[in-house]
Enzyme design. Structure first.
Site, PDB file in Angstrom:
ATOM      1  N   ASP A   3      -5.380   8.996   3.893  1.00 23.03           N
ATOM      2  CA  ASP A   3      -5.392   9.078   2.455  1.00 23.03           C
ATOM      3  C   ASP A   3      -6.863   9.891   2.143  1.00 23.03           C
ATOM      4  O   ASP A   3      -6.834  10.726   1.381  1.00 23.03           O
ATOM      5  CB  ASP A   3      -5.381   7.814   1.796  1.00 23.03           C
ATOM      6  CG  ASP A   3      -4.112   7.063   2.192  1.00 23.03           C
ATOM      7  OD1 ASP A   3      -2.943   7.661   2.370  1.00 23.03           O
ATOM      8  OD2 ASP A   3      -4.167   5.784   1.986  1.00 23.03           O
ATOM      9  N   HIS A  38       1.026  -1.219  -0.038  1.00 28.18           N
ATOM     10  CA  HIS A  38       0.152  -0.063   0.082  1.00 28.18           C
ATOM     11  C   HIS A  38       0.748   1.118   0.199  1.00 28.18           C
ATOM     12  O   HIS A  38       0.891   2.097  -0.881  1.00 28.18           O
ATOM     13  CB  HIS A  38      -1.006  -0.108   1.165  1.00 28.18           C
ATOM     14  CG  HIS A  38      -1.643   1.216   1.511  1.00 28.18           C
ATOM     15  ND1 HIS A  38      -3.025   1.267   1.386  1.00 28.18           N
ATOM     16  CD2 HIS A  38      -1.382   2.430   1.972  1.00 28.18           C
ATOM     17  CE1 HIS A  38      -3.473   2.388   1.646  1.00 28.18           C
ATOM     18  NE2 HIS A  38      -2.621   3.085   2.004  1.00 28.18           N
ATOM     19  N   GLU A  39       1.981   1.365   0.988  1.00 28.31           N
ATOM     20  CA  GLU A  39       2.734   2.428   0.818  1.00 28.31           C
ATOM     21  C   GLU A  39       3.871   2.436  -0.241  1.00 28.31           C
ATOM     22  O   GLU A  39       4.091   3.919  -0.658  1.00 28.31           O
ATOM     23  CB  GLU A  39       3.680   2.234   2.273  1.00 28.31           C
ATOM     24  CG  GLU A  39       2.753   2.477   3.460  1.00 28.31           C
ATOM     25  CD  GLU A  39       1.976   3.677   3.589  1.00 28.31           C
ATOM     26  OE1 GLU A  39       2.304   4.627   3.346  1.00 28.31           O
ATOM     27  OE2 GLU A  39       0.904   3.423   4.218  1.00 28.31           O
ATOM     28  N   HIS A  74       1.522   4.289  -2.882  1.00 27.23           N
ATOM     29  CA  HIS A  74       1.896   5.890  -2.784  1.00 27.23           C
ATOM     30  C   HIS A  74       3.284   6.318  -3.234  1.00 27.23           C
ATOM     31  O   HIS A  74       3.369   7.371  -3.953  1.00 27.23           O
ATOM     32  CB  HIS A  74       1.798   6.328  -1.065  1.00 27.23           C
ATOM     33  CG  HIS A  74       0.573   6.216  -0.527  1.00 27.23           C
ATOM     34  ND1 HIS A  74      -0.631   6.693  -0.976  1.00 27.23           N
ATOM     35  CD2 HIS A  74       0.178   5.385   0.611  1.00 27.23           C
ATOM     36  CE1 HIS A  74      -1.634   6.380  -0.281  1.00 27.23           C
ATOM     37  NE2 HIS A  74      -1.431   5.600   0.747  1.00 27.23           N
TER      38      HIS A  74
HETATM   39 ZN   LIG Z   1      -2.315   5.311   2.560  1.00 24.75          ZN
END
Ligand SMILES: [Zn+2]
Length: 286
Positions: free
Chosen positions: A157, A59-60, A63
């Site tokens: 987010d 997930h990171e 980003h």
């Molecule tokens: Zn996030």
């Protein structure tokens, strides 16, 4: 606080670090997950806990890759018991950039959830097997990551997406103020749910209370940071007035015109200590 983390991997130049508290918390996560499995529950539980944090790291990375593509270097990713943090060298200021960097993480979680669900539903694993339960559990966790991160709890987010949307019409400072307020309200709600739980839906969770604290203080800190940035970019009227006066060069009287019988000459080399005004002998009239 960030010092007690050690590097566990490096992906495309981004160090992925694990905070020491996560090392302590992982067995607890494993123990909690073990309830889902029948044979070798602790082994499956630990595997599920480790996969959860791999999901968080992915997930990171979502980003991070978008941030790098948009020209924002990523210092590192740190995994904490409450989730992951990708540290960007600077936060995107253009709303469009902030939107794409913020949405990328939840989209990775949604993709992982879909892939794990498809694997579970494909019939590769025997029905009711631990492998199927593992995929189902991780799919649900990634869906939860997707939904939870999209709540308008700035600076998570969803809150960043909200700020990006507001900033287009209201400007960055006003958008941050509204998003931070929204973040603080979410934090208070998380704390209440964390302490008392939601009957039949969410059990009380100390983790949610910790997340609530993190959101509340981060929202306040980031609003203050944006306020300082905006102040340094554009001073408020009184400071602007003082500043412009401070910058104005001191008023000096115009240099006197030399009299008709005076000429300014350069001193000869043996007298050069600065310009000197020397009276010249008037020329004889023919
Ligand atoms: Zn996030």
């Amino acid at each position: 606080m960030f010092g007690n983390a050690f590097q566990i991997a490096k992906v495309r130049g981004i160090p992925i670090r694990m905070h020491i508290t996560l090392l302590i918390a992982l067995p607890f996560f494993g123990y909690k997950f073990a309830e889902v499995f029948s044979a070798h529950p602790l082994t499956w539980g630990m595997l599920a806990a480790i996969t959860l944090f791999i999901s968080v790291a992915l997930h990171e990375l979502g980003h991070s890759f978008v941030a790098i593509a948009k020209g924002f270097p990523v210092r590192d990713i740190t995994l904490w018991p409450i989730g992951g943090i990708a540290s960007l060298a600077r936060i995107p200021e253009r709303p469009r950039d902030e939107f794409w960097v913020a949405i990328a993480g939840p989209l990775v979680s949604l993709t992982l959830a879909g892939a794990l669900y498809a694997l579970s539903a494909s019939g590769v694993f025997p029905e009711q097997s631990d492998a199927e339960s593992f995929c189902d559990a991780l799919s649900m966790i990634n869906i939860s990551l997707f939904v939870f991160n999209l709540l308008p709890a700035f600076p998570m987010d969803g809150g960043r997406i909200l700020r990006a949307a507001l900033a287009q019409r209201k400007g960055r400072l006003a958008a941050t103020r509204i998003a931070a307020r929204c973040g603080k309200i979410c934090a208070l709600l998380f704390a209440i749910v964390g302490i008392w739980g939601l009957p039949g839906l969410i059990p009380p969770s100390i983790m949610l209370v910790v997340i609530a604290f993190f959101i509340f203080f981060s929202a306040r800190a980031e609003y203050r940071q944006v306020m300082m940035q905006e102040m340094s970019n554009q001073p408020p009227p009184i400071f602007q007035w003082l500043w412009s006066n401070a910058r104005r060069p001191p008023q000096q009287p115009p240099p006197a015109e030399p009299a008709d019988n005076e000429v300014v000459v350069s001193p000869p080399p043996w007298q050069r200590k600065g310009s000197t005004r020397t009276e010249a002998t008037p020329l004889d009239e023919p």
